[in-house]
Design an enzyme around this catalytic site. Structure first.
Site, mmCIF file in Angstrom:
data_model
loop_
_atom_site.group_PDB
_atom_site.id
_atom_site.type_symbol
_atom_site.label_atom_id
_atom_site.label_comp_id
_atom_site.label_asym_id
_atom_site.label_seq_id
_atom_site.Cartn_x
_atom_site.Cartn_y
_atom_site.Cartn_z
ATOM 1 N N ARG A 257 43.091 47.713 32.974
ATOM 2 C CA ARG A 257 43.957 46.528 33.127
ATOM 3 C C ARG A 257 43.226 45.266 32.713
ATOM 4 N NH1 ARG A 257 44.953 46.315 38.861
ATOM 5 N NH2 ARG A 257 46.354 44.593 38.491
ATOM 6 N N ASP B 30 41.400 53.777 40.974
ATOM 7 C CA ASP B 30 41.335 52.321 40.772
ATOM 8 C C ASP B 30 40.168 51.954 39.859
ATOM 9 O OD1 ASP B 30 42.277 49.619 41.285
ATOM 10 O OD2 ASP B 30 40.366 49.344 42.298
ATOM 11 N N SER C 266 46.193 48.460 43.629
ATOM 12 C CA SER C 266 44.763 48.427 43.337
ATOM 13 C C SER C 266 43.961 47.999 44.571
ATOM 14 C CB SER C 266 44.537 47.440 42.172
ATOM 15 O OG SER C 266 43.182 47.089 42.074
ATOM 16 N N LYS D 274 41.873 50.774 47.515
ATOM 17 C CA LYS D 274 40.431 50.835 47.824
ATOM 18 C C LYS D 274 40.130 50.338 49.238
ATOM 19 C CE LYS D 274 39.271 47.008 44.640
ATOM 20 N NZ LYS D 274 40.462 47.011 43.797
ATOM 21 N N HIS E 85 39.477 40.835 51.104
ATOM 22 C CA HIS E 85 39.598 41.029 49.646
ATOM 23 C C HIS E 85 40.435 39.894 49.071
ATOM 24 C CE1 HIS E 85 38.936 43.790 46.271
ATOM 25 N NE2 HIS E 85 40.014 43.209 45.756
HETATM 26 N N1 URA Z 1 41.660 42.593 42.890
HETATM 27 C C1 URA Z 1 41.794 43.939 42.793
HETATM 28 O O1 URA Z 1 41.021 44.680 43.388
HETATM 29 N N2 URA Z 1 42.768 44.439 42.044
HETATM 30 C C2 URA Z 1 43.647 43.666 41.378
HETATM 31 O O2 URA Z 1 44.534 44.194 40.729
HETATM 32 C C3 URA Z 1 43.524 42.257 41.481
HETATM 33 C C4 URA Z 1 42.506 41.751 42.248
#
Ligand code: URA
Length: 452
Positions: free
Chosen positions: A179, A172, A194, A198, A93
């Site tokens: 956000r 999220d 966040s 996930k 990620h």
């Molecule tokens: N990627 C995410 O999943 N969440 C964030 O807050 C920033 C980048």
């Protein structure tokens, strides 16, 4: 006993929790759980949570608050149990960048190596692009699979890419969208909660984090990026996951294409063994780590070599084709990228002088793409998959007067004019090139027992 006005059965009033964070005080577990559960169940409105998020961005959060927030967001939905799949489950990620399309390359490459990649991604966030918006540029591609279908695609294909759902990481899903449009992305604590909520819901064994630093990242300097990386690595390790974070450069866009359809074109180039060198190298690096943490390769270097083989043999591209088909997408785009949505018009951004490109203000380039319609300014906005920016020059390149620095792909004249001006202003040209090139990978954080 009657409740005080405005309080809920839990005894909390949202306005008190906003004021508490505004004044810099620490919220308790019960208070944070109340906010997350209430917002997920749509009992607390957007405007109150937006105010609380802004207070959290400005005041920061403690380690304990961050851990509780991550946990509450993770437990807002189910945690997948993929133990019936024998292969190791590994994911990657990114904290968000401009032109960052590595996920679309990595999921099929790593699945082609025999690992399982259960990837839950996000949409565009602030000035950065989102994996889900890029995938949806492929006509028909469905990022909203049920848990059952997600599991089936994983079992059959080895990789699947979806968004947060009503079942997995629903908190999220809502907080992320809020956000995006309220200027509340740039907090290491909120980003950690966040991302990790996930990723931990995916039922993975190992995770590679790509923490961006530079003018196009949410963490502009390496110190802040390292802080975020450590926060996330610690969170993952607490949950017994193998986690490493690579701090990578986002001082200029990654690759040459920015915009949803355009980025899919560049992904296909990389999966065919070509593509821009920075993008290709970063994909090899991240995939090398994924294969290493997934125990497919003994070293990261061996993982990179294996990745190169999987690309040159065409196996990674075939995995991508299979995933696109299984998720309802039109796989004919792989052979003919012109089937992807195309913008009606293009216009070039020309260089006003000769010299060397010494800076590409990366956040502004990302914003220029959002202005074209490639991202959202309000939650309800639809994204235009066809628009975007193609860079013809990167930092360090020589440019002549009147030479094209970039091409804008657009569908609205008014949007194109604003976007073009922003791209023009983002390109700084000087008489001599920069003395030093920034590295692609700045540092690696995490106790991974790395062998190179
Ligand atoms: N990627 C995410 O999943 N969440 C964030 O807050 C920033 C980048």
């Amino acid at each position: 006993m009657s409740q005080p006005p405005g309080s809920t059965s839990s005894g909390f009033r949202v306005v008190d929790l906003i004021r508490k964070k505004r004044d810099g005080d620490e919220l308790s577990r019960a208070e944070i759980e109340f906010l997350v559960a209430g917002y997920t169940r749509e009992e607390i409105p957007d405007y109150q949570i937006a105010a609380w998020l802004m207070a959290a961005v400005l005041r920061g959060m403690t380690r304990a608050e961050t851990a509780v927030l991550t946990d509450a967001m993770l437990r807002s939905g189910e945690v997948l149990d993929l133990s019936s799949l024998r292969a190791k489950k590994v994911d990657k990620h990114s904290t968000g960048g401009v032109g960052d399309k590595t996920s679309l390359v990595l999921a099929p490459v790593v699945a082609a190596a025999g690992l399982v990649v259960p990837m839950i991604s996000g949409r565009g966030l602030g000035h950065t692009g989102g994996t889900l918006d890029k995938l949806e540029a492929i006509p028909g591609f469905n990022v909203n699979l049920s848990v059952e279908r997600f599991r089936h695609v994983l079992e059959t294909c080895g990789c699947a890419m979806i968004g947060q759902t009503a079942e997995i990481a629903p908190a999220d899903r809502k907080l992320y969208a809020l956000r995006d449009v309220t200027g509340t992305v740039e907090s290491p604590y909120l980003i950690c909660a966040s991302i990790m909520s996930k990723k931990l819901a995916e039922g993975i064994d190992a995770l590679v984090l790509d923490v961006k630093t530079g003018c196009g990242a949410f963490m502009k300097n390496e110190k802040d990026a390292a802080f975020l990386a450590e926060l996330m690595v610690e969170t993952g390790e607490r949950m017994d996951k193998k986690v490493v974070a690579l701090i990578t450069d986002m001082d200029q866009p990654l690759g040459n294409m920015i915009g949803n359809s355009l980025e899919v074109v560049e992904v296909l180039e990389v999966l065919r063994g070509g593509g821009p060198e920075d993008l290709r190298q970063l994909c090899l690096e991240l995939a090398g780590w994924m294969l290493y943490l997934g125990d497919v390769s003994d070293t990261v270097a061996a993982g990179k070599r294996k990745t190169e083989e999987l690309i040159s043999s065409g196996k990674a591209l075939e995995k991508f084709r299979r995933m696109v088909e299984m998720q309802g997408g039109d796989a004919r785009v792989l052979d003919n990228p012109k089937r992807l949505p195309q913008a009606a018009h293009t216009t070039d951004v020309l260089s006003a002088r000769e010299g060397y490109l010494v800076s590409l203000q990366c956040e502004h380039i990302g914003t220029a793409c959002v202005i074209l319609g490639g991202g959202r300014e309000r939650k309800e906005d639809a994204v235009d998959p066809a628009v975007g920016i193609v860079l013809h020059k990167k930092v360090g390149d020589r440019v002549a007067v009147g030479e094209a620095l970039a091409t804008i792909h657009y569908n609205s004249e008014a949007r194109a004019a604003r976007s073009k001006q922003l791209v023009q202003e983002s390109c700084q040209i000087a008489d001599s090139p920069l003395a030093e090139k920034r590295p692609l990978v700045h540092r690696v954080i995490g106790n991974s027992g790395e062998k190179n």
